[in-house]
Design a protein around this motif. Structure first.
Motif, mmCIF file in Angstrom:
data_model
loop_
_atom_site.group_PDB
_atom_site.id
_atom_site.type_symbol
_atom_site.label_atom_id
_atom_site.label_comp_id
_atom_site.label_asym_id
_atom_site.label_seq_id
_atom_site.Cartn_x
_atom_site.Cartn_y
_atom_site.Cartn_z
ATOM 1 N N VAL A 48 12.093 -83.900 -27.707
ATOM 2 C CA VAL A 48 10.795 -83.705 -27.059
ATOM 3 C C VAL A 48 10.416 -82.229 -27.036
ATOM 4 O O VAL A 48 9.337 -81.849 -27.486
ATOM 5 N N ALA A 49 11.305 -81.395 -26.502
ATOM 6 C CA ALA A 49 10.994 -79.971 -26.359
ATOM 7 C C ALA A 49 12.286 -79.175 -26.247
ATOM 8 O O ALA A 49 13.296 -79.683 -25.758
ATOM 9 N N GLY A 50 12.210 -77.906 -26.668
ATOM 10 C CA GLY A 50 13.362 -77.032 -26.561
ATOM 11 C C GLY A 50 12.941 -75.640 -26.134
ATOM 12 O O GLY A 50 11.789 -75.236 -26.333
ATOM 13 N N ILE A 51 13.874 -74.912 -25.531
ATOM 14 C CA ILE A 51 13.587 -73.572 -25.047
ATOM 15 C C ILE A 51 14.829 -72.710 -25.261
ATOM 16 O O ILE A 51 15.961 -73.166 -25.068
ATOM 17 N N ASN A 52 14.616 -71.460 -25.651
ATOM 18 C CA ASN A 52 15.765 -70.594 -25.894
ATOM 19 C C ASN A 52 16.294 -70.021 -24.588
ATOM 20 O O ASN A 52 15.785 -70.300 -23.500
ATOM 21 N N TRP A 53 17.314 -69.174 -24.695
ATOM 22 C CA TRP A 53 18.014 -68.715 -23.494
ATOM 23 C C TRP A 53 17.119 -67.967 -22.527
ATOM 24 O O TRP A 53 17.279 -68.050 -21.318
ATOM 25 N N THR A 91 6.656 -93.704 -22.065
ATOM 26 C CA THR A 91 7.658 -94.382 -21.254
ATOM 27 C C THR A 91 9.026 -94.327 -21.930
ATOM 28 O O THR A 91 9.171 -94.704 -23.088
ATOM 29 N N ALA A 92 10.009 -93.807 -21.195
ATOM 30 C CA ALA A 92 11.348 -93.616 -21.758
ATOM 31 C C ALA A 92 12.265 -93.062 -20.679
ATOM 32 O O ALA A 92 11.803 -92.646 -19.614
ATOM 33 N N VAL A 93 13.545 -93.038 -20.991
ATOM 34 C CA VAL A 93 14.488 -92.263 -20.202
ATOM 35 C C VAL A 93 14.505 -90.859 -20.802
ATOM 36 O O VAL A 93 14.681 -90.696 -22.011
ATOM 37 N N TYR A 94 14.315 -89.870 -19.948
ATOM 38 C CA TYR A 94 14.271 -88.486 -20.395
ATOM 39 C C TYR A 94 15.595 -87.805 -20.047
ATOM 40 O O TYR A 94 16.054 -87.878 -18.900
ATOM 41 N N TYR A 95 16.161 -87.144 -21.041
ATOM 42 C CA TYR A 95 17.447 -86.475 -20.894
ATOM 43 C C TYR A 95 17.290 -84.981 -21.134
ATOM 44 O O TYR A 95 16.550 -84.572 -22.028
ATOM 45 N N CYS A 96 18.010 -84.182 -20.365
ATOM 46 C CA CYS A 96 18.104 -82.780 -20.733
ATOM 47 C C CYS A 96 19.469 -82.542 -21.379
ATOM 48 O O CYS A 96 20.421 -83.305 -21.158
ATOM 49 N N ALA A 97 19.523 -81.491 -22.163
ATOM 50 C CA ALA A 97 20.728 -81.182 -22.907
ATOM 51 C C ALA A 97 20.874 -79.674 -23.044
ATOM 52 O O ALA A 97 19.879 -78.949 -23.004
ATOM 53 N N ALA A 98 22.111 -79.223 -23.212
ATOM 54 C CA ALA A 98 22.400 -77.794 -23.297
ATOM 55 C C ALA A 98 23.187 -77.480 -24.560
ATOM 56 O O ALA A 98 24.078 -78.235 -24.960
ATOM 57 N N ALA A 99 22.854 -76.349 -25.160
ATOM 58 C CA ALA A 99 23.534 -75.888 -26.374
ATOM 59 C C ALA A 99 23.913 -74.433 -26.192
ATOM 60 O O ALA A 99 23.037 -73.573 -26.026
ATOM 61 N N LEU A 100 25.205 -74.155 -26.237
ATOM 62 C CA LEU A 100 25.666 -72.787 -26.052
ATOM 63 C C LEU A 100 25.184 -71.897 -27.187
ATOM 64 O O LEU A 100 25.380 -72.226 -28.360
ATOM 65 N N PHE A 101 24.509 -70.857 -26.855
ATOM 66 C CA PHE A 101 24.014 -69.818 -27.764
ATOM 67 C C PHE A 101 22.810 -70.241 -28.596
ATOM 68 O O PHE A 101 22.227 -69.410 -29.276
ATOM 69 N N ALA A 103 20.278 -73.779 -30.438
ATOM 70 C CA ALA A 103 20.303 -75.093 -31.084
ATOM 71 C C ALA A 103 19.299 -75.134 -32.213
ATOM 72 O O ALA A 103 18.117 -74.857 -32.006
ATOM 73 N N ALA A 104 19.780 -75.479 -33.383
ATOM 74 C CA ALA A 104 18.906 -75.658 -34.531
ATOM 75 C C ALA A 104 18.641 -77.138 -34.800
ATOM 76 O O ALA A 104 17.672 -77.485 -35.461
ATOM 77 N N GLN A 105 19.503 -77.981 -34.278
ATOM 78 C CA GLN A 105 19.356 -79.419 -34.469
ATOM 79 C C GLN A 105 20.010 -80.147 -33.310
ATOM 80 O O GLN A 105 20.732 -79.553 -32.516
#
Length: 122
Positions: A48-53, A91-101, A103-105
């Motif tokens: 859905v969306a991503g944000i850098n550090w 309509t969906a279940v929305y998840y957040c996720a974390a990527a150390l340093f 995420a390109a994919q």
């Protein structure tokens, strides 16, 4: 170890808005890129969306551009997803996720929350 806890989901009418939050229990939260994903019944999980550090760089799926906004507050170890102009297909279940340093994919995201349900009625 990174623990993520989403909140803010609910039932909303089409055209409405919600603010989803994801609180992270982790040291050095600012070292992690963060992302929001969603999974609708019978469908695969999608980005859905991503944000850098720092919050200085964001990107969105085409389906949500102009309607959703991702942001973060590193002092509060929290990432947000403002969802507006909602449609039934959101309509969906929305998840957040974390990527150390960074995420390109999707597979770069090593840590995931349990999800929060968003239901949009027509």
């Amino acid at each position: 170890q990174v623990q993520l806890a989403e909140s803010g989901g609910g039932l909303v009418q089409a055209g409405g808005s919600l603010r989803l939050s994801c609180a992270a229990s982790v040291r050095a939260f600012s070292k992690y890129a963060m992302g929001w994903f969603r999974q609708a019944p019978g469908k695969e999980r999608e980005f859905v969306a991503g944000i850098n550090w720092s919050g200085g760089s964001t990107h969105y799926a085409d389906s949500v551009k102009g309607r959703f906004t991702i942001s973060r507050d590193n002092a509060k170890n929290t990432v947000y997803l403002q969802v507006s102009s909602l449609k039934p297909e959101d309509t969906a279940v929305y998840y957040c996720a974390a990527a150390l340093f960074g995420a390109a994919q999707t597979r770069d995201y090593a840590y995931w929350g349990q999800g929060t349900q968003v239901t949009v009625s027509s």
